[in-house]
Design a protein around this motif. Structure first.
Motif, PDB file in Angstrom:
ATOM      1  N   ILE A   8       0.830  -1.204   0.000  1.00 23.13           N
ATOM      2  CA  ILE A   8       0.000   0.000   0.000  1.00 23.13           C
ATOM      3  C   ILE A   8       0.863   1.252   0.000  1.00 23.13           C
ATOM      4  N   LEU A   9       1.939   1.245   0.793  1.00 18.73           N
ATOM      5  CA  LEU A   9       2.817   2.413   0.830  1.00 18.73           C
ATOM      6  C   LEU A   9       3.478   2.640  -0.528  1.00 18.73           C
ATOM      7  N   VAL A  10       3.877   1.533  -1.181  1.00 20.37           N
ATOM      8  CA  VAL A  10       4.486   1.672  -2.511  1.00 20.37           C
ATOM      9  C   VAL A  10       3.486   2.239  -3.513  1.00 20.37           C
ATOM     10  N   LEU A  11       2.270   1.737  -3.454  1.00 17.00           N
ATOM     11  CA  LEU A  11       1.248   2.236  -4.381  1.00 17.00           C
ATOM     12  C   LEU A  11       0.940   3.705  -4.137  1.00 17.00           C
ATOM     13  N   ARG A  12       0.865   4.110  -2.869  1.00 18.55           N
ATOM     14  CA  ARG A  12       0.604   5.512  -2.558  1.00 18.55           C
ATOM     15  C   ARG A  12       1.726   6.413  -3.065  1.00 18.55           C
ATOM     16  N   HIS A  13       2.945   5.940  -2.916  1.00 15.12           N
ATOM     17  CA  HIS A  13       4.071   6.750  -3.392  1.00 15.12           C
ATOM     18  C   HIS A  13       4.068   6.850  -4.930  1.00 15.12           C
ATOM     19  N   GLU A  14       3.728   5.747  -5.577  1.00 16.16           N
ATOM     20  CA  GLU A  14       3.632   5.804  -7.034  1.00 16.16           C
ATOM     21  C   GLU A  14       2.546   6.788  -7.481  1.00 16.16           C
ATOM     22  N   VAL A  15       1.420   6.773  -6.759  1.00 12.69           N
ATOM     23  CA  VAL A  15       0.347   7.711  -7.090  1.00 12.69           C
ATOM     24  C   VAL A  15       0.803   9.145  -6.882  1.00 12.69           C
ATOM     25  N   ALA A  16       1.555   9.392  -5.804  1.00 12.95           N
ATOM     26  CA  ALA A  16       2.061  10.743  -5.556  1.00 12.95           C
ATOM     27  C   ALA A  16       3.001  11.201  -6.672  1.00 12.95           C
ATOM     28  N   VAL A  17       3.848  10.249  -7.132  1.00  7.71           N
ATOM     29  CA  VAL A  17       4.749  10.594  -8.241  1.00  7.71           C
ATOM     30  C   VAL A  17       3.952  10.922  -9.511  1.00  7.71           C
ATOM     31  N   LEU A  18       2.948  10.125  -9.781  1.00  2.19           N
ATOM     32  CA  LEU A  18       2.131  10.366 -10.967  1.00  2.19           C
ATOM     33  C   LEU A  18       1.360  11.684 -10.873  1.00  2.19           C
ATOM     34  N   VAL A  22       1.046  14.699 -13.760  1.00  2.00           N
ATOM     35  CA  VAL A  22      -0.226  15.048 -14.373  1.00  2.00           C
ATOM     36  C   VAL A  22      -0.883  16.139 -13.538  1.00  2.00           C
ATOM     37  N   VAL A  23      -1.064  17.314 -14.120  1.00  2.00           N
ATOM     38  CA  VAL A  23      -1.662  18.415 -13.373  1.00  2.00           C
ATOM     39  C   VAL A  23      -3.145  18.159 -13.124  1.00  2.00           C
ATOM     40  N   ARG A  24      -3.845  17.855 -14.212  1.00  2.00           N
ATOM     41  CA  ARG A  24      -5.273  17.619 -14.073  1.00  2.00           C
ATOM     42  C   ARG A  24      -5.649  16.451 -14.966  1.00  2.00           C
ATOM     43  N   PRO A  25      -5.834  15.270 -14.407  1.00  2.00           N
ATOM     44  CA  PRO A  25      -6.131  14.107 -15.245  1.00  2.00           C
ATOM     45  C   PRO A  25      -7.516  14.224 -15.869  1.00  2.00           C
TER      46      PRO A  25
END
Length: 361
Positions: free
Chosen positions: A22-32, A36-39
């Motif tokens: 979960i922590l890895v996924l959250r960090h990946e989401v933060a990087v993404l 992306v400014v506004r998906p």
């Protein structure tokens, strides 16, 4: 099978492994999110995120792509989309293109008509349009008001409107086989294109031209009073006595501008026609020969030649008479077959029946 396997795998792991994932996924989401400014979300993405966000704790909802404020915005957008209407422009609907074209036509063809006059004519034609709307249409079309349109009348439009009251005269010269120059003085009735060949002198004088003007008025008789203007150039042979002859009959003489052949275009065009069809194709020997040729050609021009400006009729043809087709068409040769005239002749049987008395028939 792949979806059920991926969902069942976390339950077989330890709590530490799940937390790390979960922590890895959250960090990946933060990087993404930093990339992306506004998906851009589709309606399917919005529906899935909205449904799953209900089961997240309040603390986690604040860090998701879909927040409560986002859900409310989506709802307000759906409400506006359901009740939206096509926006209507302010004021009355625009005039139809056919009506605009009709207004422009009336203004161009009638330079002296104002907005109210055009409005009245449109009402008679079944169009109820305000004078202000007519003014806007003419302004957009670049057409000025009535006084300015009337002052912009061209020489061509003047000739067309006054054709039934106009005469035009000019001189034409012909070179004989003995290299002697002869002159032709003619007058044309512009409305009917009827030509009067008045004389063929070897030497032009003002007195001779004045006498021919008197002869013309005598030949016209009662029709002489119908003509109000005579167009001529500034040749020295047109003297004050020549102008006085027409002025005494109520006809004003209008001299053209210097070196302005288009001002007397009808007479100039007849000179070209006479040269192309007659004089340039013959060898003229003298005054008597030219007078005979000119008389024959003038009669042909007035009675047996079609004119485009007269709906392919001759000047002396009656405009309301339509000849029926006949079985026999006969040719009449003029000037040694230089000119041809064609006349219809009824068949011999019909001619015989016409000659038979009614009682005998």
């Amino acid at each position: 099978m792949a979806l059920s396997y991926g969902v069942a795998v976390p339950y077989g792991r330890s709590t530490a492994a799940n937390n790390a994932e979960i922590l890895v996924l959250r960090h990946e989401v933060a990087v993404l999110r930093r990339q992306v400014v506004r998906p851009r979300l589709s309606w399917a993405d919005r529906a899935v995120l909205s449904a799953l966000a209900r089961y997240l704790p309040p603390v986690l909802r604040r860090h998701r792509l879909v927040t409560p404020g986002t859900l409310l915005t989506w709802h307000r957008r759906l409400v506006r989309w359901k009740w939206r209407q096509t926006p209507a422009g302010p004021g009355r609907p625009p005039l139809a293109e056919e009506t605009v074209a009709l207004i422009q036509r009336l203004a161009r063809e009638n330079p002296a008509w104002g907005y109210v006059r055009i409005q009245g004519e449109l009402r008679r034609l079944g169009h109820r349009i305000a004078a202000a709307a007519i003014r806007r249409v003419l302004r957009r079309s670049g057409l000025p008001p009535a006084p300015q349109r009337a002052s912009q009348q061209t020489w061509r439009s003047f000739l067309r409107s006054q054709a039934h009251t106009l005469l035009a005269c000019d001189f034409m010269h012909v070179e004989t086989v003995f290299l002697k120059r002869l002159y032709i003085f003619f007058v044309m009735e512009i409305a009917t294109r009827r030509v009067h060949a008045l004389g063929v002198p070897a030497h032009l004088t003002g007195a001779w031209v004045t006498q021919l003007a008197r002869n013309l008025l005598m030949d016209l008789e009662d029709r002489a009073g119908c003509f109000r203007f005579l167009i001529r150039d500034r040749d020295s042979k047109f003297t004050a006595a020549f102008d006085a002859v027409f002025a005494g009959d109520g006809t004003a003489v209008i001299p053209t501008r210097p070196q302005s052949h288009r001002s007397n275009a009808f007479a100039e065009r007849w000179i070209r026609t006479a040269r192309a069809e007659c004089t340039d194709r013959l060898l003229i020997t003298g005054e008597r020969h030219l007078r005979t040729v000119l008389t024959t050609y003038a009669e042909h021009y007035n009675t047996g030649r079609a004119h485009r400006s007269l709906d392919l009729r001759a000047p002396d043809d009656h405009p309301s008479v339509i000849l029926l087709p006949a079985a026999v068409v006969r040719r009449r040769q003029l000037l040694g077959s230089l000119l041809n005239e064609y006349h219809t002749t009824p068949p011999q049987r019909l001619l015989h029946l016409q000659e038979t008395p009614r009682s005998a028939a």
